[in-house]
Scaffold this motif. Structure first.
Motif, short mmCIF file in Angstrom:
data_model
loop_
_atom_site.label_atom_id
_atom_site.label_comp_id
_atom_site.label_asym_id
_atom_site.label_seq_id
_atom_site.Cartn_x
_atom_site.Cartn_y
_atom_site.Cartn_z
N GLU A 1 21.80 77.16 -9.96
CA GLU A 1 21.88 76.71 -8.58
C GLU A 1 20.53 76.75 -7.89
O GLU A 1 20.25 75.94 -7.03
CB GLU A 1 22.90 77.56 -7.81
CG GLU A 1 24.30 77.30 -8.29
CD GLU A 1 25.35 77.92 -7.41
OE1 GLU A 1 25.02 78.71 -6.51
OE2 GLU A 1 26.53 77.59 -7.62
N THR B 1 21.94 72.90 -20.19
CA THR B 1 22.60 72.30 -21.34
C THR B 1 21.97 72.69 -22.67
O THR B 1 22.53 72.42 -23.72
CB THR B 1 22.58 70.77 -21.23
OG1 THR B 1 21.22 70.33 -21.11
CG2 THR B 1 23.37 70.31 -20.00
N THR C 1 25.57 76.87 -14.70
CA THR C 1 24.88 76.02 -13.73
C THR C 1 23.78 76.83 -13.07
O THR C 1 24.00 77.95 -12.62
CB THR C 1 25.86 75.51 -12.65
OG1 THR C 1 26.90 74.78 -13.29
CG2 THR C 1 25.14 74.63 -11.64
N ASP D 1 29.12 77.00 -20.37
CA ASP D 1 29.01 76.26 -19.11
C ASP D 1 28.31 77.13 -18.06
O ASP D 1 28.93 78.00 -17.45
CB ASP D 1 30.42 75.86 -18.66
CG ASP D 1 30.42 75.04 -17.38
OD1 ASP D 1 29.33 74.67 -16.90
OD2 ASP D 1 31.53 74.78 -16.87
N ARG E 1 25.65 80.23 -12.00
CA ARG E 1 27.11 80.25 -11.95
C ARG E 1 27.61 80.10 -13.38
O ARG E 1 27.33 79.10 -14.04
CB ARG E 1 27.64 79.14 -11.05
CG ARG E 1 29.09 79.35 -10.70
CD ARG E 1 29.57 78.46 -9.58
NE ARG E 1 28.75 78.46 -8.39
CZ ARG E 1 28.85 79.33 -7.38
NH1 ARG E 1 29.72 80.30 -7.46
NH2 ARG E 1 28.09 79.22 -6.32
N PRO F 1 17.74 72.40 -9.77
CA PRO F 1 19.09 72.88 -10.09
C PRO F 1 19.81 71.91 -11.00
O PRO F 1 19.45 70.74 -11.10
CB PRO F 1 19.77 72.98 -8.72
CG PRO F 1 18.98 72.11 -7.81
CD PRO F 1 17.60 72.01 -8.37
N GLY F 2 20.83 72.43 -11.67
CA GLY F 2 21.65 71.60 -12.55
C GLY F 2 22.23 72.42 -13.68
O GLY F 2 22.00 73.62 -13.79
N ALA F 3 22.97 71.75 -14.52
CA ALA F 3 23.59 72.41 -15.67
C ALA F 3 22.53 72.80 -16.69
O ALA F 3 21.60 72.03 -16.94
CB ALA F 3 24.62 71.48 -16.31
#
Length: 172
Positions: free
Chosen positions: A152, A20, A150, A148, A41, A16-18
């Motif tokens: 999850e 980018t 994310t 933006d 998200r 998980p993470g952004a």
């Protein structure tokens, strides 16, 4: 769906993470029979993309896209424009409204079974056919985002065939 769960084989997870990057190929996730579950998200004004059935050169690829408008509305878009190099098959995109909560959460499940594609986004179904002209090469999967977004969770399973004694006949 316990019948589908029983067909799951090797599982691959993505941390998980952004998100980018606009696009990242997931080297460990590949195949033409997959069950993918992910939770994303999305902030207002952002878009996330899940790519399936991609060839190594990217010439053929199918894109599942979820977007959140600045006012909080959502859209599910299945981009099939590059799903096949065959000019005679239907490559029209499919799309629909996607209900999102205030937090922009999207639970996405994508079932890939050769040329059949079933998508469930926050409970909304979308099904379509895709016809890669290079089916033995169109096995790659990727994910990316604009804005933006994310990640999850992301779990993908190779799926076994439901037909253990060969293909099922079309007529009895």
């Amino acid at each position: 769906m316990p019948e589908l769960t029983a067909l799951r084989r090797e599982r691959e997870k993505v941390a998980p993470g952004a998100l980018t990057e606009p696009y990242t190929r997931l080297g460990a996730v590949r195949g033409d029979q997959l069950d993918i579950e992910t939770t994303l998200r999305l902030a207002p004004g952002s878009t996330a993309r899940l790519v399936v059935r991609e060839t190594p050169d990217g010439a053929e690829r199918t894109v599942v896209e979820v977007s959140r408008t600045h006012d909080g509305g959502g859209t599910l878009l299945l981009r099939r424009e590059t799903s096949s190099l065959d000019p005679t098959v239907d490559i029209e995109p499919r799309y629909g409204e996607l209900p999102l909560g205030e937090d922009g959460r999207v639970d996405l499940r994508v079932l890939v079974d050769h040329s059949a594609l079933e998508i469930f986004a926050n409970g909304r179904p979308l099904a379509a056919r895709i016809y890669p002209t290079r089916p033995d090469e169109a096995m790659r999967v990727g994910i990316g985002a604009d804005g933006d977004v994310t990640l999850e969770r992301f779990d993908a399973w190779q799926m076994a065939s439901a037909f253990t004694d060969g293909p099922r006949p079309l007529w009895p």
